[in-house]
Design a protein around this motif. Structure first.
Motif, PDB file in Angstrom:
ATOM      1  N   GLY A  27       0.402   0.669  -5.363  1.00  0.00           N
ATOM      2  CA  GLY A  27       1.730   0.020  -4.795  1.00  0.00           C
ATOM      3  C   GLY A  27       2.611   1.083  -4.308  1.00  0.00           C
ATOM      4  N   VAL A  28       1.789   1.661  -3.507  1.00  0.00           N
ATOM      5  CA  VAL A  28       2.594   2.322  -2.363  1.00  0.00           C
ATOM      6  C   VAL A  28       1.729   2.046  -0.757  1.00  0.00           C
ATOM      7  CG1 VAL A  28       3.757   3.996  -3.370  1.00  0.00           C
ATOM      8  CG2 VAL A  28       1.723   4.542  -2.705  1.00  0.00           C
ATOM      9  N   ARG A  29       2.449   2.186   0.454  1.00  0.00           N
ATOM     10  CA  ARG A  29       1.803   2.352   1.315  1.00  0.00           C
ATOM     11  C   ARG A  29       0.576   3.854   1.929  1.00  0.00           C
ATOM     12  NH1 ARG A  29       0.847  -0.719   5.990  1.00  0.00           N
ATOM     13  NH2 ARG A  29       2.477  -2.271   5.024  1.00  0.00           N
ATOM     14  N   LEU A  30       0.036   3.346   2.493  1.00  0.00           N
ATOM     15  CA  LEU A  30      -1.014   5.433   1.856  1.00  0.00           C
ATOM     16  C   LEU A  30      -1.586   4.965   3.513  1.00  0.00           C
ATOM     17  CD1 LEU A  30      -3.785   4.300  -0.470  1.00  0.00           C
ATOM     18  CD2 LEU A  30      -1.600   5.630  -0.922  1.00  0.00           C
ATOM     19  N   VAL A  31      -1.337   4.146   4.090  1.00  0.00           N
ATOM     20  CA  VAL A  31      -2.123   4.709   5.693  1.00  0.00           C
ATOM     21  C   VAL A  31      -1.534   3.903   6.696  1.00  0.00           C
ATOM     22  CG1 VAL A  31      -3.205   3.628   7.554  1.00  0.00           C
ATOM     23  CG2 VAL A  31      -4.150   4.473   5.370  1.00  0.00           C
ATOM     24  N   ASP A  32      -0.749   4.848   7.738  1.00  0.00           N
ATOM     25  CA  ASP A  32       0.475   4.083   8.674  1.00  0.00           C
ATOM     26  C   ASP A  32      -0.440   4.056   9.743  1.00  0.00           C
ATOM     27  OD1 ASP A  32       2.838   3.823  10.918  1.00  0.00           O
ATOM     28  OD2 ASP A  32       3.365   6.249  10.463  1.00  0.00           O
ATOM     29  N   ARG A  33       0.151   2.309   9.950  1.00  0.00           N
ATOM     30  CA  ARG A  33      -0.487   1.511  11.212  1.00  0.00           C
ATOM     31  C   ARG A  33      -0.049   1.186  12.188  1.00  0.00           C
ATOM     32  NH1 ARG A  33      -1.211  -0.071   5.766  1.00  0.00           N
ATOM     33  NH2 ARG A  33      -3.998  -0.177   5.016  1.00  0.00           N
ATOM     34  N   SER A  34       0.970   2.363  12.561  1.00  0.00           N
ATOM     35  CA  SER A  34       2.209   1.949  13.826  1.00  0.00           C
ATOM     36  C   SER A  34       2.208   2.145  15.284  1.00  0.00           C
ATOM     37  CB  SER A  34       3.305   2.213  12.862  1.00  0.00           C
ATOM     38  OG  SER A  34       3.532   3.173  12.759  1.00  0.00           O
ATOM     39  N   THR A  35       0.617   3.244  14.896  1.00  0.00           N
ATOM     40  CA  THR A  35       0.764   4.609  15.660  1.00  0.00           C
ATOM     41  C   THR A  35      -1.057   3.686  15.928  1.00  0.00           C
ATOM     42  OG1 THR A  35      -0.053   6.305  14.389  1.00  0.00           O
ATOM     43  CG2 THR A  35       1.829   6.436  15.290  1.00  0.00           C
ATOM     44  N   HIS A  36      -1.445   3.977  17.560  1.00  0.00           N
ATOM     45  CA  HIS A  36      -2.808   3.991  18.144  1.00  0.00           C
ATOM     46  C   HIS A  36      -3.982   4.389  16.825  1.00  0.00           C
ATOM     47  CE1 HIS A  36      -5.331   2.593  21.272  1.00  0.00           C
ATOM     48  NE2 HIS A  36      -5.821   4.761  20.566  1.00  0.00           N
ATOM     49  N   HIS A  37      -3.466   6.004  16.731  1.00  0.00           N
ATOM     50  CA  HIS A  37      -4.417   6.251  15.413  1.00  0.00           C
ATOM     51  C   HIS A  37      -3.598   6.541  14.606  1.00  0.00           C
ATOM     52  CE1 HIS A  37      -6.631   7.656  18.821  1.00  0.00           C
ATOM     53  NE2 HIS A  37      -6.341   8.187  19.441  1.00  0.00           N
ATOM     54  N   LEU A  38      -4.485   5.993  13.065  1.00  0.00           N
ATOM     55  CA  LEU A  38      -3.839   5.602  11.888  1.00  0.00           C
ATOM     56  C   LEU A  38      -3.724   7.181  11.461  1.00  0.00           C
ATOM     57  CD1 LEU A  38      -6.259   2.915  10.281  1.00  0.00           C
ATOM     58  CD2 LEU A  38      -4.225   2.554  11.420  1.00  0.00           C
ATOM     59  N   ALA A  39      -2.498   7.296  10.735  1.00  0.00           N
ATOM     60  CA  ALA A  39      -2.757   8.899   9.986  1.00  0.00           C
ATOM     61  C   ALA A  39      -2.270   7.827   8.476  1.00  0.00           C
ATOM     62  CB  ALA A  39      -0.753   9.432  10.661  1.00  0.00           C
ATOM     63  N   LEU A  40      -2.416   9.129   7.514  1.00  0.00           N
ATOM     64  CA  LEU A  40      -1.868   8.796   6.252  1.00  0.00           C
ATOM     65  C   LEU A  40      -0.292   9.323   6.039  1.00  0.00           C
ATOM     66  CD1 LEU A  40      -4.274  11.139   4.556  1.00  0.00           C
ATOM     67  CD2 LEU A  40      -4.041   8.727   4.980  1.00  0.00           C
ATOM     68  N   THR A  41       0.541   8.780   5.414  1.00  0.00           N
ATOM     69  CA  THR A  41       1.993   8.532   4.587  1.00  0.00           C
ATOM     70  C   THR A  41       1.862   9.937   3.905  1.00  0.00           C
ATOM     71  OG1 THR A  41       1.209   7.055   3.232  1.00  0.00           O
ATOM     72  CG2 THR A  41       1.929   5.775   4.755  1.00  0.00           C
ATOM     73  N   GLU A  42       3.257  10.225   2.931  1.00  0.00           N
ATOM     74  CA  GLU A  42       3.629  11.244   2.555  1.00  0.00           C
ATOM     75  C   GLU A  42       2.247  11.581   1.242  1.00  0.00           C
ATOM     76  OE1 GLU A  42       6.949  14.018   0.135  1.00  0.00           O
ATOM     77  OE2 GLU A  42       6.793  12.669   2.388  1.00  0.00           O
ATOM     78  N   ALA A  43       2.742   9.945   1.003  1.00  0.00           N
ATOM     79  CA  ALA A  43       1.946   9.223  -0.620  1.00  0.00           C
ATOM     80  C   ALA A  43       0.202   9.141   0.042  1.00  0.00           C
ATOM     81  CB  ALA A  43       2.577   7.564  -0.562  1.00  0.00           C
ATOM     82  N   GLY A  44       0.026   9.093   0.904  1.00  0.00           N
ATOM     83  CA  GLY A  44      -1.507   8.773   1.127  1.00  0.00           C
ATOM     84  C   GLY A  44      -1.938  10.407   1.544  1.00  0.00           C
ATOM     85  N   ARG A  45      -1.227  10.955   1.745  1.00  0.00           N
ATOM     86  CA  ARG A  45      -1.706  12.875   1.730  1.00  0.00           C
ATOM     87  C   ARG A  45      -2.173  13.288   0.499  1.00  0.00           C
ATOM     88  NH1 ARG A  45       1.097  12.672   6.635  1.00  0.00           N
ATOM     89  NH2 ARG A  45       3.295  13.610   5.379  1.00  0.00           N
ATOM     90  N   ALA A  46      -0.697  13.041  -0.526  1.00  0.00           N
ATOM     91  CA  ALA A  46      -0.801  13.198  -2.190  1.00  0.00           C
ATOM     92  C   ALA A  46      -2.050  12.296  -2.596  1.00  0.00           C
ATOM     93  CB  ALA A  46       0.701  12.966  -2.718  1.00  0.00           C
ATOM     94  N   PHE A  47      -2.526  10.912  -2.557  1.00  0.00           N
ATOM     95  CA  PHE A  47      -2.959  10.399  -2.959  1.00  0.00           C
ATOM     96  C   PHE A  47      -4.636  10.649  -2.265  1.00  0.00           C
ATOM     97  CE2 PHE A  47      -6.140   6.840  -3.446  1.00  0.00           C
ATOM     98  CZ  PHE A  47      -6.200   6.346  -4.830  1.00  0.00           C
TER      99      PHE A  47
END
Length: 285
Positions: free
Chosen positions: A46-66
């Motif tokens: 139920g949350v976005r884990l990966v930020d796809r807005s940049t050229h290189h994918l990066a984890l969101t804050e929730a993604g880092r915790a998960f």
């Protein structure tokens, strides 16, 4: 929809590689299948884990915790499958490059003498945690700060930094170099498993041109070809001699902490013996 182990493995691979393409190649899967697994996992939690807005994918804050929770879950599953081999299953020690430098061979030899019933396997894995977060190894030699909560660490020693320049570069004849000496030309950065980032330089002399590579071999090749210069830990000079690269002391760079890391949850039964022996070997020399 139920979440399976494959969803977690895909997520962890994407987290380590910062790329769906590289994660798919590492896992031996197609890129669309990894993308679908990641999307299914995000829908389930139920949350976005990966930020796809940049050229290189990066984890969101929730993604880092998960990521930390997923790594523990995958490691626990893998350990559970190995119960028939405990306590004598191999102890896998990962490193991204250079291992323990001059202490590598003494550690391996002493381990073999003192723990002949538990093989110690040294594995090079080209990512920032040397395969530890993904569960590919049981412990890892890491350089620089470690900020993954799921990992426990032991500082073994610190080492100086060196500059790496093409052997035909005029700077190769110097006795030592400074960070400012490297700032004029392109700097080669290993952005997948390397230690050096532009933050090593003070803002007023930070290099403006960089070349990015994915492993130590490509880093050496780029420098030897004259495409740029680099900075690394002293063990790199000892473990990765190259005819086209000259290493020189980097006099004004901070020392590098060298740590042994392992997963704090479900560690290999022999991790504590490894920590004690690595500490003893590093302090004897």
């Amino acid at each position: 929809m139920s979440i399976e182990l494959r969803h977690l493995r895909c997520f962890l691979a994407v987290a380590e590689e910062s790329s769906v393409t590289r994660a798919a190649a590492r896992l031996g899967l197609s890129q669309p299948s990894v993308s679908r697994a990641l999307a299914s996992l995000e829908q389930h939690v139920g949350v976005r884990l990966v930020d796809r807005s940049t050229h290189h994918l990066a984890l969101t804050e929730a993604g880092r915790a998960f990521r930390d929770k997923a790594a523990v879950a995958v490691a626990a599953f893998d350990d559970a499958l190995d119960t028939g081999r405990l306590p004598h299953r191999p102890l896998r020690l990962g490193h991204a490059w250079s291992a323990l430098g001059p202490y590598t061979t003494p550690l391996l030899r002493r381990w073999q003498r003192e723990h002949p019933d538990i093989p110690l396997e040294l594995l090079r894995v080209d990512d920032r945690t040397a395969g530890l977060v993904r569960g590919e190894v049981d412990a890892a030699v890491l350089r620089g700060p470690v900020d993954t909560p799921a990992l426990a660490t032991e500082l073994l020693f610190t080492e100086s930094r060196v500059a790496a320049v093409p052997s035909d570069d005029p700077r190769a004849a110097r006795a030592s170099l400074t960070l400012a000496d490297l700032a004029a030309g392109p700097v080669v950065l290993n952005t997948v498993s390397g230690l050096t980032t532009l933050d090593l330089w003070p803002p007023e002399i930070r290099p403006t041109a960089t070349i990015t590579v994915a492993n130590t071999d490509d880093w050496l090749t780029a420098i030897a070809a004259g495409r740029g210069v680099g900075a690394s830990a002293a063990s790199t000079a000892q473990m990765h001699a190259h005819g086209g690269v000259t290493y020189l002391p980097l006099s004004d760079a901070p020392r590098v902490p060298v740590l042994l890391a392992w997963r704090s949850a479900s560690p290999h039964p022999a991790v504590r013996q490894l920590v004690a022996l690595a500490r003893a070997v590093a302090r004897r020399r």
